[in-house]
Write a protein that holds these residues in place. Structure first.
Motif, PDB file in Angstrom:
ATOM      1  N   GLY A 122       1.284  12.125   2.260  1.00  0.00           N
ATOM      2  CA  GLY A 122       0.189  11.161   2.613  1.00  0.00           C
ATOM      3  C   GLY A 122      -0.662  11.036   1.363  1.00  0.00           C
ATOM      4  O   GLY A 122      -1.785  10.273   1.668  1.00  0.00           O
ATOM      5  N   ALA A 123      -0.388  11.621   0.226  1.00  0.00           N
ATOM      6  CA  ALA A 123      -1.461  11.384  -0.746  1.00  0.00           C
ATOM      7  C   ALA A 123      -1.783  10.160  -1.152  1.00  0.00           C
ATOM      8  O   ALA A 123      -0.764   9.322  -1.493  1.00  0.00           O
ATOM      9  CB  ALA A 123      -1.052  12.338  -1.977  1.00  0.00           C
ATOM     10  N   PRO A 124      -3.234   9.647  -1.121  1.00  0.00           N
ATOM     11  CA  PRO A 124      -3.397   8.203  -1.518  1.00  0.00           C
ATOM     12  C   PRO A 124      -3.516   8.001  -3.054  1.00  0.00           C
ATOM     13  O   PRO A 124      -3.549   6.715  -3.583  1.00  0.00           O
ATOM     14  CB  PRO A 124      -4.577   7.804  -0.996  1.00  0.00           C
ATOM     15  CG  PRO A 124      -5.274   9.422  -1.096  1.00  0.00           C
ATOM     16  CD  PRO A 124      -4.236  10.375  -0.807  1.00  0.00           C
ATOM     17  N   ILE A 125      -3.050   8.961  -3.903  1.00  0.00           N
ATOM     18  CA  ILE A 125      -3.296   8.879  -5.412  1.00  0.00           C
ATOM     19  C   ILE A 125      -2.027   9.378  -6.129  1.00  0.00           C
ATOM     20  O   ILE A 125      -1.670  10.219  -5.705  1.00  0.00           O
ATOM     21  CB  ILE A 125      -4.723   9.564  -5.749  1.00  0.00           C
ATOM     22  CG1 ILE A 125      -5.833   9.047  -5.161  1.00  0.00           C
ATOM     23  CG2 ILE A 125      -4.745   9.253  -7.477  1.00  0.00           C
ATOM     24  CD1 ILE A 125      -7.317   9.886  -5.389  1.00  0.00           C
ATOM     25  N   ILE A 126      -1.682   8.688  -7.033  1.00  0.00           N
ATOM     26  CA  ILE A 126      -0.677   9.314  -8.032  1.00  0.00           C
ATOM     27  C   ILE A 126      -1.353   9.400  -9.251  1.00  0.00           C
ATOM     28  O   ILE A 126      -2.027   8.562  -9.843  1.00  0.00           O
ATOM     29  CB  ILE A 126       0.520   8.448  -8.318  1.00  0.00           C
ATOM     30  CG1 ILE A 126       1.327   8.343  -6.835  1.00  0.00           C
ATOM     31  CG2 ILE A 126       1.239   8.934  -9.425  1.00  0.00           C
ATOM     32  CD1 ILE A 126       2.442   7.013  -6.934  1.00  0.00           C
ATOM     33  N   VAL A 127      -1.395  10.663  -9.912  1.00  0.00           N
ATOM     34  CA  VAL A 127      -1.864  10.846 -11.413  1.00  0.00           C
ATOM     35  C   VAL A 127      -0.495  10.820 -12.340  1.00  0.00           C
ATOM     36  O   VAL A 127       0.411  11.544 -11.999  1.00  0.00           O
ATOM     37  CB  VAL A 127      -2.649  12.039 -11.485  1.00  0.00           C
ATOM     38  CG1 VAL A 127      -2.983  12.214 -12.891  1.00  0.00           C
ATOM     39  CG2 VAL A 127      -3.707  12.308 -10.527  1.00  0.00           C
ATOM     40  N   GLY A 183       1.746   4.861   1.177  1.00  0.00           N
ATOM     41  CA  GLY A 183       0.247   5.293   1.322  1.00  0.00           C
ATOM     42  C   GLY A 183      -0.516   5.555   0.088  1.00  0.00           C
ATOM     43  O   GLY A 183      -1.410   5.791   0.186  1.00  0.00           O
ATOM     44  N   VAL A 184      -0.117   5.017  -1.061  1.00  0.00           N
ATOM     45  CA  VAL A 184      -0.686   5.072  -2.201  1.00  0.00           C
ATOM     46  C   VAL A 184      -1.608   3.858  -2.516  1.00  0.00           C
ATOM     47  O   VAL A 184      -1.113   2.635  -2.331  1.00  0.00           O
ATOM     48  CB  VAL A 184       0.418   5.358  -3.558  1.00  0.00           C
ATOM     49  CG1 VAL A 184      -0.472   5.042  -4.582  1.00  0.00           C
ATOM     50  CG2 VAL A 184       1.215   6.453  -3.403  1.00  0.00           C
ATOM     51  N   LYS A 185      -2.835   4.206  -2.781  1.00  0.00           N
ATOM     52  CA  LYS A 185      -3.994   3.066  -2.931  1.00  0.00           C
ATOM     53  C   LYS A 185      -4.446   3.096  -4.230  1.00  0.00           C
ATOM     54  O   LYS A 185      -5.250   2.337  -4.578  1.00  0.00           O
ATOM     55  CB  LYS A 185      -5.019   3.470  -1.683  1.00  0.00           C
ATOM     56  CG  LYS A 185      -4.747   3.364  -0.403  1.00  0.00           C
ATOM     57  CD  LYS A 185      -5.718   3.609   0.362  1.00  0.00           C
ATOM     58  CE  LYS A 185      -5.189   3.654   2.036  1.00  0.00           C
ATOM     59  NZ  LYS A 185      -6.393   4.073   2.802  1.00  0.00           N
ATOM     60  N   ALA A 186      -4.179   4.324  -5.152  1.00  0.00           N
ATOM     61  CA  ALA A 186      -4.651   4.116  -6.615  1.00  0.00           C
ATOM     62  C   ALA A 186      -3.595   5.107  -7.359  1.00  0.00           C
ATOM     63  O   ALA A 186      -2.971   5.731  -6.943  1.00  0.00           O
ATOM     64  CB  ALA A 186      -5.935   4.933  -6.606  1.00  0.00           C
ATOM     65  N   VAL A 187      -3.487   4.584  -8.704  1.00  0.00           N
ATOM     66  CA  VAL A 187      -2.742   5.350  -9.680  1.00  0.00           C
ATOM     67  C   VAL A 187      -3.735   5.407 -10.653  1.00  0.00           C
ATOM     68  O   VAL A 187      -4.357   4.448 -11.329  1.00  0.00           O
ATOM     69  CB  VAL A 187      -1.532   4.419 -10.103  1.00  0.00           C
ATOM     70  CG1 VAL A 187      -0.486   5.289 -11.191  1.00  0.00           C
ATOM     71  CG2 VAL A 187      -0.675   4.122  -9.018  1.00  0.00           C
TER      72      VAL A 187
END
Length: 200
Positions: free
Chosen positions: A61-66, A88-92
């Motif tokens: 459920g992590a909302p960020i990808i680095v 569920g990703v909201k930001a990259v």
């Protein structure tokens, strides 16, 4: 589109460079026009490795990808943004993005944050064990270890993301102006409006 003000939580420490849209969502998933269910196919090739981060319960459920440099390169498929949203990703966060992917992400309410490689490397390190916070209003990425990285964003995109305005929302915001124009046009050139709700 939901407003994006702050994105906070665990982040997938992906880090791979030149991730193309076919890796994000393989072509065989493009038969659908629905946005739902595409998360299941997101990063399918990566998930063939049983030790991949996307199926690691620690990052569920992590909302960020680095990610690495040139994220979202390749084709113009909007399904890539849909797949990220569905998982569920909201930001990259990455050093750079493909222009087309960045545009598709923005139109679907995903925040793309460009940071220098050394700052991305630091976030990849933090993401292994701790959450990351992105504050769009103040344009800053922070960590529990007092890291504070400022980022730039186009003012128009920032406004739309903060207010949750997609292209339909932007158009509806001009509803009064559009109605006045249609009324004036119907009065001046009624033959153009014949058979429409304006003429009715």
């Amino acid at each position: 589109m939901e407003p994006v003000r702050e994105v906070e939580g665990r982040a997938y420490p992906f880090g791979r460079k030149n991730v193309d849209t076919d890796l994000i969502i393989p072509a065989r998933w493009l038969k659908t026009i629905s946005r739902e269910g595409l998360g299941e196919g997101a990063f399918e090739a990566v998930r063939e490795d049983k030790d991949n981060i996307f199926d690691n319960p620690e990052f569920a459920g992590a909302p960020i990808i680095v990610a690495g440099d040139n994220f979202g390169c390749g084709s113009s498929r909007e399904h890539a943004a849909w797949a990220l949203l569905d998982m569920g990703v909201k930001a990259v966060i990455a050093p750079s993005f493909s222009d087309i992917f960045s545009g598709n992400a923005f139109k679907n309410g995903i925040l793309t944050v460009s940071l220098p490689q050394e700052q991305v490397d630091r976030l990849l390190e933090v993401a292994q064990t701790d959450p990351i916070s992105i504050d769009l209003e103040n344009q800053v990425v922070t960590t529990p270890f007092q890291d504070r990285f400022s980022f730039d964003i186009d003012p128009f995109r920032k406004h739309c993301l903060l207010e949750g305005l997609d292209e339909v929302g932007l158009t509806l915001a001009q509803n009064d102006t559009i109605r006045k124009y249609e009324d004036r046009l119907a009065a001046q050139k009624p033959w153009l409006a014949r058979g429409t709700s304006v003429a009715a």
